[in-house]
Design an enzyme around this catalytic site. Structure first.
Site, mmCIF file in Angstrom:
data_model
loop_
_atom_site.group_PDB
_atom_site.id
_atom_site.type_symbol
_atom_site.label_atom_id
_atom_site.label_comp_id
_atom_site.label_asym_id
_atom_site.label_seq_id
_atom_site.Cartn_x
_atom_site.Cartn_y
_atom_site.Cartn_z
ATOM 1 N N HIS A 208 0.828 -1.212 0.000
ATOM 2 C CA HIS A 208 0.000 0.000 0.000
ATOM 3 C C HIS A 208 0.860 1.259 0.000
ATOM 4 C CE1 HIS A 208 0.829 0.836 4.274
ATOM 5 N NE2 HIS A 208 0.602 -0.453 4.525
ATOM 6 N N CYS A 224 3.051 -4.956 6.740
ATOM 7 C CA CYS A 224 2.683 -4.542 5.379
ATOM 8 C C CYS A 224 3.893 -3.955 4.652
ATOM 9 C CB CYS A 224 1.552 -3.527 5.422
ATOM 10 S SG CYS A 224 -0.054 -4.234 5.846
#
Length: 248
Positions: A208, A224
């Site tokens: 992301h 992440c």
């Protein structure tokens, strides 16, 4: 006659002096103090509210030649800080991104097919494999110590300006530190997931964007993989659902 003149002059001097004295002290002039005075009695003049002024002393630096020039050296300013949205309460120093973490085409020898994403967490790089022994390389932020992981997944979903719902484990973990996360945050410029998100398999991990671009190249996340917003938009447009992602 002479005595009368002397007497008149003396009387005139006395009365004029008294008049000048009365005029001088009719209204007292204001008290003016040098800011360099730091004696304790200065504070008494304002009922304890007056504080001595402190000035930075100039630094004398020697110059070549017969004379010296006075130079005031400016004190270095501290780097601006922000608070990480993923790790609230922990200041993250803003700094320009290192050149090696900017997107660039590189030689890349691999047996993986073009279109595959390979993430080198140790060196903080994401490679999008291209044809002809090349790859498009991006700088990334990866999991902080204790949150490292490796594996092979596929992109199962892609979202623009994603909402952020912190996992229950993260909410509990941060609450124990005195950091209270929102139950949900709408997508937008302040959202820690940034401009795009690509979800990996059925895990909670994503590739992301970020609202903290200065964190690229560091181990800062809860697992992440983050890119600058402009870079994640570029990558997002180059891959599709089903893309193979290797994290190592």
């Amino acid at each position: 006659m002479m005595k009368q003149l002397v007497l008149a002059a003396a009387l005139f001097g006395i009365f004029s002096t008294a008049a000048l004295a009365d005029d001088r002290y009719a209204t007292r002039p204001p008290v003016v103090l040098s800011p360099d005075l730091t004696a304790p009695w200065i504070n008494q003049l304002g009922g304890g509210t007056v504080r001595p002024v402190v000035y930075q002393r100039p630094v004398i630096q020697p110059q070549r030649g017969l004379f010296q020039r006075r130079v005031i050296r400016q004190m270095p300013q501290p780097a601006p800080q922000t608070v990480s949205a993923i790790n609230p309460g922990i200041p993250a120093i803003r700094h320009p991104i290192e050149p090696q973490f900017l997107p660039q085409m590189v030689d890349y020898d691999t047996t993986e097919k073009p279109g595959t994403i390979v993430i080198d967490t140790n060196n903080r790089f994401l490679y999008l494999v291209m044809a002809g022994g090349k790859a498009r390389r991006y700088g990334v932020g990866v999991g902080k110590p204790g949150f490292e992981w490796a594996g092979v997944h596929k992109i199962t979903r892609k979202t623009e300006w994603p909402d952020w719902t912190p996992p229950a484990e993260m909410i509990s973990r941060e609450a124990a530190k005195g950091h209270y996360l929102p139950a949900r945050m709408d997508g937008g410029a302040e959202n820690p997931l940034g401009a795009r998100a690509m979800y990996l398999g059925s895990t909670l991990y994503r590739i992301h964007g970020t609202n903290a671009p200065w964190s690229i190249g560091s181990a800062v996340s809860s697992g992440c993989i983050r890119l600058r917003n402009e870079d994640v938009v570029d990558l997002y447009d180059r891959v599709s659902v089903g893309t193979r992602v290797i994290v190592m």
